[in-house]
Design an enzyme around this catalytic site. Structure first.
Site, mmCIF file in Angstrom:
data_model
loop_
_atom_site.group_PDB
_atom_site.id
_atom_site.type_symbol
_atom_site.label_atom_id
_atom_site.label_comp_id
_atom_site.label_asym_id
_atom_site.label_seq_id
_atom_site.Cartn_x
_atom_site.Cartn_y
_atom_site.Cartn_z
ATOM 1 C CE LYS A 121 -43.975 -54.528 -15.131
ATOM 2 N NZ LYS A 121 -44.448 -54.194 -14.208
ATOM 3 C CE LYS A 205 -48.152 -59.325 -16.947
ATOM 4 N NZ LYS A 205 -48.271 -59.026 -15.386
ATOM 5 C CE LYS A 208 -52.450 -52.064 -14.068
ATOM 6 N NZ LYS A 208 -51.479 -52.513 -12.996
#
Ligand code: AQP
Length: 343
Positions: A121, A205, A208
């Site tokens: 992230k 993956k 969102k």
């Protein structure tokens, strides 16, 4: 004599959560929500909207409340019954932050620095990320152990965080010489749908935060949008093979077959048995029909729940009362174990 049992001997309890940080997608549905509804029938379950986790990255305060209701509506639409399971949002139960602090003093910096989700992230920008994003897995351990939860239904991306929760529980039990005080929570990952991949890249993956909306099926997509995204999904020029082994180096094929299997509640092999030898021109329309068939009732119900925000807020408040009532005696014991004056 210390009569504390060496192994945890409390009741089985299930805890899981979803962040109110954007539209839910097929991965969240298959990896988490669908399992939630199943588990409530034979377990005591807590399903939390983890708004404290959401603010580890900037959120618009005007949107956060609405997004919190959306996740609560998705839980209910997926079949969670708030009379059975405890449904609430995390910020209403102060014990989450209190226990996270205690666990901050138990967890080791080296453990956190190995967490791959933070690295993914943060990317190259880790110095500019919030301390909260780095500390996220410690709050997650506190979420689970605040209720001494023993089982945690999640997608595969959460496996490493769950291992950290177990390490924190074990270290607390050991450091304070209270064997069996916290359970070592078991991740419940196995089964179809644990790892749904992007429709544009079978190695990433479904997420969102992927900038491409075509990479995911959102629960809020119309049937036309869902069908179009499946039609555009990356595949290859080959046909559907006969065996799972033949999908080993075809991640996109594996993903599409896996989505079909998870939605139809059958094995990957059963999908191959039905479609082997057919090209994607035949398979994709069948998959699109199945996706629409399974997700549209959930989207419709979600919209219906969202049309009554007061009722959703009432459900969240009632759930928080039940969660607080469960957490408070456990927190009292934890304070005593740590040795706080006044505990
Ligand atoms: N692709 C996925 N396949 C299976 N399960 C998944 N989950 C998420 N993505 C997949 C599971 O959904 C639950 C809730 O996830 P979350 O919203 O709390 O956080 P997340 O894992 O960070 O979800 P996203 O969509 O990937 O968000 P971003 O893009 O912000 O990182 C968890 O049980 C998770 O395993």
């Amino acid at each position: 004599m210390n009569d504390t049992p060496i192994h945890y001997s409390g009741p089985e309890r299930v805890f899981s959560g979803v962040q109110p940080s954007g539209a839910l997608h097929l991965g969240n549905y298959l990896g988490a929500l669908k399992k939630f509804a199943v588990m409530q029938h034979d377990h005591e379950c807590l399903y939390c909207v983890v708004d404290l986790h959401a603010i580890t990255v900037p959120q618009d305060p005007k949107l956060l409340k609405q997004q919190t209701r959306e996740i609560a509506a998705a839980y209910l639409a997926a079949g969670v019954d708030p009379k059975k399971a405890i449904v609430y949002n995390q910020s209403r139960v102060r014990g989450h932050t209190e226990l996270a602090w205690y666990f901050n003093c138990v967890a080791r910096i080296g453990w956190l620095s190995r967490m791959t989700q933070f690295k993914d992230k943060a990317g190259k920008n880790s110095e500019a990320m919030s301390v909260g994003l780095y500390d996220y897995p410690v709050l997650q351990a506190a979420d689970i152990l605040l209720f001494k939860a023993t089982h945690v239904p999640v997608g595969e991306d959460q496996k490493q965080h769950l291992e950290l929760s177990r390490d924190i529980a074990a270290k607390f039990n050991n450091d304070f010489k209270v064997p069996g005080f916290f359970p070592l929570p078991e991740p419940m990952i196995k089964g179809p749908g644990a790892r749904i991949m992007s429709l544009r890249d079978g190695k990433a993956k479904m997420s969102k935060s992927d900038p491409s909306d075509n990479s995911r099926i959102n629960l809020t997509d119309t049937p036309e949008q869902m069908a179009k995204k499946i039609k555009k999904a990356k595949s290859d020029a080959g046909v559907i093979p006969e065996t799972e082994k033949e999908m080993d180096d075809r991640p996109e094929v594996q993903n599409l077959v896996g989505i079909y299997a998870a939605l139809a509640d059958i094995s990957d092999q059963a999908v191959l048995d039905e479609f082997a030898g057919q090209g994607f021109g035949a398979f994709k329309p069948a998959l699109a029909d199945l996706v629409v068939d399974k997700l549209q009732p959930v989207s419709d119900l979600m919209r219906r729940y969202l049309s009554d925000p007061e009722e959703l807020d009432r459900i969240l408040a009632a759930g928080a009362d039940r969660a607080n009532a469960l957490a408070e005696p456990i927190l009292g014991d934890i304070r005593k174990v740590i040795g706080f004056s006044g505990a």
